[in-house]
Design an enzyme around this catalytic site. Structure first.
Site, PDB file in Angstrom:
ATOM      1  N   LYS A 123      34.344  99.372   6.826  1.00 23.43           N
ATOM      2  CA  LYS A 123      33.200  98.775   6.293  1.00 23.43           C
ATOM      3  C   LYS A 123      32.155  99.791   6.185  1.00 23.43           C
ATOM      4  CE  LYS A 123      29.093  97.343   6.652  1.00 23.43           C
ATOM      5  NZ  LYS A 123      28.258  97.847   5.665  1.00 23.43           N
ATOM      6  N   VAL A 133      22.191  98.496  16.507  1.00 26.54           N
ATOM      7  CA  VAL A 133      23.260  97.798  16.222  1.00 26.54           C
ATOM      8  C   VAL A 133      24.580  97.938  16.918  1.00 26.54           C
ATOM      9  CG1 VAL A 133      24.736  97.334  14.323  1.00 26.54           C
ATOM     10  CG2 VAL A 133      22.469  97.614  13.959  1.00 26.54           C
ATOM     11  N   GLY A 134      24.602  99.380  17.286  1.00 26.94           N
ATOM     12  CA  GLY A 134      25.623  99.813  18.569  1.00 26.94           C
ATOM     13  C   GLY A 134      25.891  98.914  19.665  1.00 26.94           C
ATOM     14  N   GLU A 147      29.147 105.955  18.255  1.00 21.85           N
ATOM     15  CA  GLU A 147      28.468 107.196  17.908  1.00 21.85           C
ATOM     16  C   GLU A 147      27.006 106.829  17.392  1.00 21.85           C
ATOM     17  OE1 GLU A 147      29.442 110.058  18.690  1.00 21.85           O
ATOM     18  OE2 GLU A 147      31.668 109.596  18.707  1.00 21.85           O
ATOM     19  N   CYS A 202      21.502 112.213  12.503  1.00 21.97           N
ATOM     20  CA  CYS A 202      21.447 111.853  14.023  1.00 21.97           C
ATOM     21  C   CYS A 202      21.084 112.999  14.851  1.00 21.97           C
ATOM     22  CB  CYS A 202      22.848 111.425  14.486  1.00 21.97           C
ATOM     23  SG  CYS A 202      24.241 112.377  14.132  1.00 21.97           S
ATOM     24  N   GLU A 204      13.788 107.254  17.854  1.00 22.66           N
ATOM     25  CA  GLU A 204      14.403 107.966  16.605  1.00 22.66           C
ATOM     26  C   GLU A 204      13.573 107.588  15.387  1.00 22.66           C
ATOM     27  OE1 GLU A 204      18.258 106.606  15.394  1.00 22.66           O
ATOM     28  OE2 GLU A 204      18.798 108.960  15.445  1.00 22.66           O
TER      29      GLU A 204
HETATM   30  P1  NDP Z   1      22.687 100.943  11.162  1.00 23.91           P
HETATM   31  O1  NDP Z   1      23.056 100.850  12.550  1.00 23.91           O
HETATM   32  O2  NDP Z   1      21.742 100.221  10.506  1.00 23.91           O
HETATM   33  O3  NDP Z   1      24.231 100.564  10.305  1.00 23.91           O
HETATM   34  C1  NDP Z   1      25.402 101.373  10.340  1.00 23.91           C
HETATM   35  C2  NDP Z   1      26.298 100.462   9.863  1.00 23.91           C
HETATM   36  O4  NDP Z   1      26.562  99.238  10.704  1.00 23.91           O
HETATM   37  C3  NDP Z   1      26.230 100.325   8.437  1.00 23.91           C
HETATM   38  O5  NDP Z   1      27.425 100.357   7.812  1.00 23.91           O
HETATM   39  C4  NDP Z   1      25.518  98.741   8.478  1.00 23.91           C
HETATM   40  O6  NDP Z   1      25.914  98.230   7.433  1.00 23.91           O
HETATM   41  C5  NDP Z   1      26.448  98.440   9.692  1.00 23.91           C
HETATM   42  N1  NDP Z   1      25.726  97.157  10.173  1.00 23.91           N
HETATM   43  C6  NDP Z   1      24.295  96.836  10.466  1.00 23.91           C
HETATM   44  N2  NDP Z   1      24.256  95.628  10.866  1.00 23.91           N
HETATM   45  C7  NDP Z   1      25.256  95.356  11.559  1.00 23.91           C
HETATM   46  C8  NDP Z   1      25.887  94.292  12.436  1.00 23.91           C
HETATM   47  N3  NDP Z   1      25.072  93.676  13.223  1.00 23.91           N
HETATM   48  N4  NDP Z   1      26.998  94.248  12.624  1.00 23.91           N
HETATM   49  C9  NDP Z   1      28.062  95.210  12.342  1.00 23.91           C
HETATM   50  N5  NDP Z   1      27.595  96.049  11.576  1.00 23.91           N
HETATM   51  C10 NDP Z   1      26.523  96.204  11.133  1.00 23.91           C
HETATM   52  O7  NDP Z   1      22.346 102.478  10.868  1.00 23.91           O
HETATM   53  P2  NDP Z   1      22.140 103.140   9.366  1.00 23.91           P
HETATM   54  O8  NDP Z   1      23.344 103.097   8.496  1.00 23.91           O
HETATM   55  O9  NDP Z   1      20.715 103.386   9.086  1.00 23.91           O
HETATM   56  O10 NDP Z   1      22.396 104.922  10.031  1.00 23.91           O
HETATM   57  C11 NDP Z   1      21.539 105.728  10.847  1.00 23.91           C
HETATM   58  C12 NDP Z   1      21.684 105.810  12.353  1.00 23.91           C
HETATM   59  O11 NDP Z   1      22.991 106.201  12.514  1.00 23.91           O
HETATM   60  C13 NDP Z   1      20.777 106.590  13.120  1.00 23.91           C
HETATM   61  O12 NDP Z   1      20.609 106.034  14.158  1.00 23.91           O
HETATM   62  C14 NDP Z   1      21.634 107.573  13.274  1.00 23.91           C
HETATM   63  O13 NDP Z   1      21.140 108.575  14.345  1.00 23.91           O
HETATM   64  C15 NDP Z   1      23.078 107.221  13.504  1.00 23.91           C
HETATM   65  N6  NDP Z   1      24.053 108.294  13.163  1.00 23.91           N
HETATM   66  C16 NDP Z   1      24.592 108.682  14.320  1.00 23.91           C
HETATM   67  C17 NDP Z   1      25.754 109.648  14.332  1.00 23.91           C
HETATM   68  C18 NDP Z   1      26.618 110.118  15.451  1.00 23.91           C
HETATM   69  O14 NDP Z   1      27.462 110.698  15.234  1.00 23.91           O
HETATM   70  N7  NDP Z   1      25.920 109.887  16.823  1.00 23.91           N
HETATM   71  C19 NDP Z   1      25.927 110.474  12.804  1.00 23.91           C
HETATM   72  C20 NDP Z   1      25.243 109.821  11.707  1.00 23.91           C
HETATM   73  C21 NDP Z   1      24.354 108.799  12.155  1.00 23.91           C
HETATM   74  P3  NDP Z   1      24.584  98.126   6.346  1.00 23.91           P
HETATM   75  O15 NDP Z   1      24.634  99.751   5.674  1.00 23.91           O
HETATM   76  O16 NDP Z   1      25.057  97.360   5.296  1.00 23.91           O
HETATM   77  O17 NDP Z   1      23.341  98.063   6.795  1.00 23.91           O
END
Ligand code: NDP
Length: 483
Positions: free
Chosen positions: A174, A231-232, A249, A283, A384
């Site tokens: 997804k 979300v994590g 992550e 990130c 963040e």
């Molecule tokens: P989000 O947590 O908003 O979303 C990440 C993914 O999860 C997307 O595909 C999103 O879908 C999906 N999602 C959102 N809500 C839910 C839910 N309730 N249940 C299941 N899946 C869900 O993060 P961002 O996309 O905004 O990314 C930025 C974040 O990612 C930052 O915090 C960044 O630090 C982190 N990140 C961490 C990395 C690492 O390796 N540690 C690397 C890169 C980024 P949708 O897009 O439809 O909202």
């Protein structure tokens, strides 16, 4: 307007919901790139069924043979590097060199994962009993649900998915709603590489709908997620309830220390690039810099000079260093942090404005922004931001710097600039992070090395590197009695 579909069991299928969403260019919100399925739980169920049915044959295919397909995918990624990178520029907004790097990293991880197919070592050792062997062997987990972020749209997919499939798992991906076309292109390449139907399924949609349905689906054995800590945490709770394996992550609030013995030019370059490239939407971006008081004023002059070189613009402009912000919500959140910092009494040193005129009028652009006199426990210094905003602090010792770097709930990356090896080694020991750098920016990772964080930046898993095999496989222990 091109309509894209889910990829289930090797076929493109309409979503059962009948609903679609628009994929927009963050540099020009009148540019609709395509429409993608807004899938629901029944779409997820179908994809999971397909992955489950494909699992036994894929599990039984010897890992070197699985590796041959992954190697071929690596070749295809490189062959199509520029075309794919241009899609990332349009869909995610970052510059062409950054987008080329995204594809390069994906190809690198493909070659690495393909090689893992010929390693995947276990142990063979003595039993305590006569004529008995003790053996360990990696076995796949089953069906993996992969949920990815948008900021490195191809790299994050491949960093999870290729270690997952080399281990013999089948997957449902997804991708982020902000970068679905990159995922679709990935789907095209896996078809061309010849992966069997059902091994890799792609379902598009919104996080709280499609993503949540994937996490909740009982037949998904493992969730690997890259995204925000908020979300994590939610995903981890659901996986905990179901006793489902889960790799997270998550976010970062990364600090960089500049000591009085550092190469100040190199440090200023690293802070400016770390804070403002990809508009701070990494990130591992540098969001806090801790500068020794002896060189504080000199360093800030250099930092501002470097920051002036960080031209804001569209990703297609070869002079651009600071790309647009991914979407309106993220843009509004970042501007909220800037406003809040001013209200909290921080001093604005540079930038601070949204750019809305002329070439910027159709997208989301924010100037590189630097604050000083920031309260260490304010929102600006603790949360963040995921935008081009840096807080600088004065420190008078290494001990103070380390304490302040560690003062946040996150623990992803940290860096120190120093010419004193002792300072570097102490920082390496004391930084509470998963990845640490000496005389280098807070970002940068290689596919054969583990990447990930401690504290609220993750849950102890690492992707990619050999360590990712621990995420995507289980150990089976075998005793062979020939007495
Ligand atoms: P989000 O947590 O908003 O979303 C990440 C993914 O999860 C997307 O595909 C999103 O879908 C999906 N999602 C959102 N809500 C839910 C839910 N309730 N249940 C299941 N899946 C869900 O993060 P961002 O996309 O905004 O990314 C930025 C974040 O990612 C930052 O915090 C960044 O630090 C982190 N990140 C961490 C990395 C690492 O390796 N540690 C690397 C890169 C980024 P949708 O897009 O439809 O909202």
């Amino acid at each position: 307007m091109q309509k894209y579909m889910n990829l289930v069991n090797g076929k493109y299928v309409e979503p059962l919901t009948g609903k679609y969403f628009e994929d927009l260019n963050p540099a020009d919100n009148t540019d609709i790139i395509g429409i993608f399925p807004r899938s629901g739980s029944d779409d997820i169920k179908n994809a999971v069924r397909s992955a489950k049915e494909a699992f036994p044959a894929w599990r039984d295919l010897p890992p070197p043979k699985r590796g041959d397909l992954i190697y071929k995918l690596g070749e295809l990624l490189l062959k199509n590097q520029e075309k794919l990178a241009k899609i990332i520029v349009r869909e995610m907004g970052k510059t062409l060199p950054e987008s080329m790097g995204d594809i390069q990293s994906s190809a690198d991880v493909a070659y690495f994962a393909a090689g893992e197919g010929r390693r995947m070592y276990g142990q063979t050792t003595y039993s305590a009993q006569f004529r008995k062997w003790a053996i360990t062997k990696r076995v796949p987990v089953g069906v993996c649900g992969l949920i990815t972020a948008w900021n490195a749209p191809m790299a994050i997919i491949t960093w999870k998915l290729l270690p997952a499939v080399i281990c013999g798992n089948t997957v449902v991906l997804k991708p982020s709603e902000d970068t679905p076309l990159t995922a679709h292109m990935f789907g095209e390449l896996i078809k061309e590489a010849g992966f069997p139907d059902g091994v890799i399924n792609i379902i598009y949609g919104m996080g709280p709908e499609t993503g949540e349905a994937l996490v909740k689906e009982k037949d998904v054995d493992l969730i690997s997620f890259t995204g925000s800590t908020k979300v994590g945490r939610k995903i981890s709770e659901e996986c905990g309830r179901q006793m489902k394996k889960c790799s997270l992550e998550l976010g970062g609030k990364n600090g960089l220390v500049v000591m009085d013995d550092a190469d100040l030019n190199a440090a200023a370059d690293a802070v400016a690039r770390g804070a403002f490239s990809t508009a701070g939407q990494r990130c591992a971006s540098t969001s806090r810099a801790f500068i020794h008081e002896e060189i504080y004023d000199d360093f800030l002059k250099l930092l501002i000079e470097e920051t002036k070189k960080m031209k804001v613009g569209v990703g297609t402009d070869p002079n651009t260093k600071v790309c647009p912000i991914i979407n309106k919500k993220q843009f509004t959140d970042i501007m909220g942090y800037i406003k809040g910092a001013k209200k909290d009494g921080a001093t604005l040193l540079y930038g601070g404005n949204a750019l809305t005129e002329g070439e910027f009028s159709k997208g989301y652009f924010i100037e590189p922004t630097i604050f000083e006199n920031v309260d260490l426990y304010s929102k600006l210094a603790q949360e963040e931001i995921f935008g081009p905003v840096l807080a600088v602090f004065k420190i008078n010792s290494l001990a103070e710097a380390i304490e302040k770097v560690n003062s946040v709930k996150y623990g992803l990356t940290a860096s120190i600039f120093t010419s004193n090896m002792r300072n570097g080694l102490i920082a390496m020991e004391k930084f509470e992070v998963g990845c640490c750098y000496v005389n280098a920016p807070t970002f940068g990772s290689e596919p054969h090395m583990p990447f990930g964080g401690v504290k609220d930046s993750g849950n102890g898993q690492r992707e990619p590197g050999t360590q990712s095999l621990d995420v995507f496989s289980e150990w089976k222990t075998i005793y062979l009695n020939y007495s």
